[in-house]
Design a protein around this motif. Structure first.
Motif, PDB file in Angstrom:
ATOM      1  N   SER A   1      11.135  -7.085   5.960  1.00  0.00           N
ATOM      2  CA  SER A   1      10.136  -7.421   5.018  1.00  0.00           C
ATOM      3  C   SER A   1      10.151  -6.464   4.051  1.00  0.00           C
ATOM      4  CB  SER A   1       8.670  -7.770   5.620  1.00  0.00           C
ATOM      5  OG  SER A   1       8.161  -6.589   5.941  1.00  0.00           O
ATOM      6  N   GLY A   2       9.441  -6.584   2.910  1.00  0.00           N
ATOM      7  CA  GLY A   2       9.280  -5.427   1.937  1.00  0.00           C
ATOM      8  C   GLY A   2       8.629  -4.369   2.291  1.00  0.00           C
TER       9      GLY A   2
ATOM     10  N   GLN B   1      10.914  -2.682   4.555  1.00  0.00           N
ATOM     11  CA  GLN B   1      11.926  -1.933   3.814  1.00  0.00           C
ATOM     12  C   GLN B   1      11.461  -0.612   3.462  1.00  0.00           C
ATOM     13  OE1 GLN B   1      14.152  -4.068   1.039  1.00  0.00           O
ATOM     14  NE2 GLN B   1      14.504  -5.903   2.569  1.00  0.00           N
ATOM     15  N   GLN B   2      10.192  -0.439   3.072  1.00  0.00           N
ATOM     16  CA  GLN B   2       9.527   0.752   2.506  1.00  0.00           C
ATOM     17  C   GLN B   2       9.688   1.734   3.678  1.00  0.00           C
ATOM     18  OE1 GLN B   2       8.259   1.709  -0.455  1.00  0.00           O
ATOM     19  NE2 GLN B   2       8.577   3.431   0.752  1.00  0.00           N
TER      20      GLN B   2
ATOM     21  N   GLY C   1       3.760  -3.639  -3.787  1.00  0.00           N
ATOM     22  CA  GLY C   1       4.047  -4.930  -3.421  1.00  0.00           C
ATOM     23  C   GLY C   1       3.665  -5.278  -1.871  1.00  0.00           C
TER      24      GLY C   1
ATOM     25  N   ARG D   1      12.615   1.002  -3.459  1.00  0.00           N
ATOM     26  CA  ARG D   1      13.385   1.376  -2.087  1.00  0.00           C
ATOM     27  C   ARG D   1      14.889   1.715  -1.868  1.00  0.00           C
ATOM     28  NH1 ARG D   1       9.371  -3.468  -1.368  1.00  0.00           N
ATOM     29  NH2 ARG D   1       7.385  -1.981  -1.487  1.00  0.00           N
TER      30      ARG D   1
END
Ligand code: ATP
Length: 238
Positions: free
Chosen positions: A139-140, A143-144, A167, A88
């Motif tokens: 969160s992951g 962020q993506q 992930g 990212r």
């Protein structure tokens, strides 16, 4: 017809280790093309080379018929290739809006930029809701979304996504994949690198299977999804 992107016999090495050993493929405008394969197959190396971050050892990269080899990364962005990298690389202390605006750093059309920020919020409402918060609080999966939104801010002719599902929870992954379908429907051309072969092949027009630096199999997404060797090696079937 000239393809938007043509890669011919591309070779890339880290020192003496050849990570990409002569691959050829093309991406037509409007298509989603995916590179799948296990860890270390050379997928990320390929995208980083297309972006100008790595220098190839040999071969040709043509974008809209013109060679990209030896053009620096920032000029490649200006030509219309955007890269949403693996892991990212968002800026955690900057706000979500600031991160998006960084994706438009080569543009000066203020109204157009604002419109595209709004478009990112329409694609990913959570980004709009939290626009003033530091991106590091996302969160992951979020962020993506931000990394994809930021890559779109350069109005790319070709959007390269490196492992967007990495992930993520199944629900987040579903959302990202739906967004890729939406982007394709709105005319965005996408080169998608994925370890999740099932998800990538389900939405790709064309797929290439990479193994240790080579393309070992090519076909439509649907064909590869039903190919017995792909099913065994990448979709976990006996
Ligand atoms: P992953 O999904 O794990 O990123 P990948 O298919 O994208 O896999 P690459 O990251 O392109 O594969 O790696 C291809 C090969 O190059 C691997 O053997 C890897 O160890 C090697 N490699 C990658 N980056 C470097 C580097 N900076 N220096 C040396 N070798 C590297």
């Amino acid at each position: 017809m000239t393809a938007l992107l043509e890669v011919e016999d591309l070779r890339v090495a880290y020192g003496k280790i050849e990570a990409v050993k002569g691959i050829s493929f093309s991406v037509e405008a409007g298509q989603v093309v995916t590179l799948i394969g296990t860890n270390g197959a050379g997928k990320t190396t390929t995208l980083r080379t297309l972006s100008g971050l790595l220098k190839p050892l040999g071969g040709r990269i043509l974008f809209e018929g013109k060679p990209l080899t030896n053009i620096p990364a920032h000029k490649i962005v200006a030509l219309g290739l955007a890269h949403s990298p693996e892991g990212r690389h968002i800026f955690p202390r900057l706000t979500i809006t600031e991160n998006l605006l960084l994706g438009a750093y080569l543009r000066s059309d203020k109204a157009g930029i604002e419109k595209d920020v709004q478009r990112a919020y329409d694609l990913f409402p959570i980004l709009g809701e939290r626009r003033k918060q530091a991106a590091g609080t996302l969160s992951g999966g979020e962020q993506q979304m931000l990394a994809m939104g930021r890559a779109l801010m350069s109005q790319p002719k070709l959007l390269m996504l490196d492992e967007p599902s990495m992930g993520l929870s199944p629900i987040m992954m579903q959302k990202i994949m739906e967004t890729i379908v939406e982007l394709k429907a709105s005319g965005t051309t996408i080169l998608l690198v994925e370890q999740n072969a099932q998800a990538a092949l389900s939405l790709a027009d064309q797929g290439h299977v990479m193994e240790v630096g080579k393309i070992v199999l090519t076909g439509t997404g649907a064909d590869l999804l039903h190919d017995e060797s792909v099913r065994k090696a990448y979709l976990g079937e006996d």
